[in-house]
Write an enzyme that holds these catalytic residues in place. Sequence first.
Site, short mmCIF file in Angstrom:
data_model
loop_
_atom_site.label_atom_id
_atom_site.label_comp_id
_atom_site.label_asym_id
_atom_site.label_seq_id
_atom_site.Cartn_x
_atom_site.Cartn_y
_atom_site.Cartn_z
N LYS A 53 27.97 -34.73 8.55
CA LYS A 53 28.89 -35.81 8.95
C LYS A 53 28.09 -37.08 9.31
CE LYS A 53 32.36 -32.49 10.43
NZ LYS A 53 32.95 -31.68 11.51
N GLN A 97 32.63 -30.97 17.92
CA GLN A 97 32.45 -29.90 16.93
C GLN A 97 32.82 -28.54 17.52
OE1 GLN A 97 31.51 -30.40 13.62
NE2 GLN A 97 31.97 -28.23 13.37
N ASP A 120 39.85 -36.16 14.34
CA ASP A 120 40.06 -34.81 13.81
C ASP A 120 41.55 -34.46 13.77
OD1 ASP A 120 37.87 -33.44 12.82
OD2 ASP A 120 37.20 -32.71 14.78
#
Length: 292
Positions: A53, A97, A120
Site C-alpha cells: 500500500k 491494518q 477502508d
Amino acid sequence: MSTILDGKATSNQIKEELSQEVTALKASGKRPPHLAAVLVGNDGASLTYVGSKVRSCEKIGYDSTLIRLEDTVTQDELLETIHTLNNDDTLDGFIVQLPLPKHIDEEVVLHAINPDKDVDGFHPTNFGKMALGMETFIPATPFGIMELLHRYKLDISGKHAVVIGRSHIVGRPMSILLSDKGNPGNATVTLTHSRTQNLAEITKTADIVVSALGVPNFVTADMIKQDAIIIDVGITRVPDENHPKGYVITGDVAYDEVKEKASFITPVPGGVGPMTIAMLLQNTMLAYKRNS
Ligand code: NAD
C-alpha cells in the site's frame, strides 16, 4: 477455457489514471492526497500488505505515512494514535491494518476512526451509507471486485450470484453491492457461510460465485455451473518447502480445474488482491476531494 480477469493489469490502469490526476493537481500548485497506515506488530502477511500500500502511494505520487506500533501497545495507546490521526488536517485518510493483537478489540478501534477519514469503509456510518446506496467509502475488496466486473463489462443483472463467506469486510458488503441497483448490480444474491447446508447444490446454480472463506482449493469444478464467472478472494499462505519464501499464496478456488469450466475467472495472485489496493487509493482520492 475461461478468460482471465486480470486484476493486476486493471489495477495498474487505475493507478495510472490516479497518477495522472495527481500530476495535474501538483501542476496547479495543489498538494497531493495523503494516506496513512497504522500497523501493529510484525505479522508477515500484514507487513506485506501495508508495504505494498505504501509503495503504491509513492508510485502514483501520493504522500504516505506508516505508523508502526509494537504488538504490546495497549488499546488506549492505539486509540490515542487514532485520535491524533482523526485530527490531522494534512491527512485525507488512514487505515488500521487488520488483524490486531488479541488483547485489542477491533470493533472499538474501527469505530473510533473518523468516518470522513475511514478510507477502508469499515465504520458503521460508511457501511450504513453503502447499504443505503449512498456515496461513501466502499470497502476496498468488494469495491475492487465491482470495478473489475465493470471494466470487463460483465453484465450480472438478473443473474444468480452466490457469495461464500459473510465477513464484515468482504462477504457481507459484497452481497449488498451485487444486489444493489446499478451497473454492475441487480443480481439475485445468495449469501452462504459456515452453517449453510448443501453448499455445492447452491453454487451449482450460480452464474457468478464470489468465494471469500480462506480455505485453499475449496471451490472445485464439480461445484460450479458451466460458464459461471468465478471471483476468488481467498489468500492463504500454504507451506511449501520448494518455494524460496517457504510458502505459496493459494486462493479458495481449485484454479486449474475450475478455469476449464468457468467463462471468466480471477487468478490468485494477480486477481482481487491488486484491485483491493487500487480501490484504497481511489477512496483516498475521494477523501482528498471532499477535504479540499
Ligand atoms: P473471515 O475468516 O472473516 O470469514 C470467513 C467466512 O467464511 C465466514 O463468514 C465463514 O462463515 C465462512 N466459511 C467458513 N467455512 C465455510 C464453509 N465450509 N462453507 C461456507 N462458508 C464458510 O474471512 P475474510 O476476512 O472475509 O477473508 C476471507 C478470505 O479472503 C481470506 O483468505 C482472506 O485472506 C482473503 N482476503 C483477501 C483480500 C484481498 O484483497 N484479496 C481481502 C480480504 C480478505
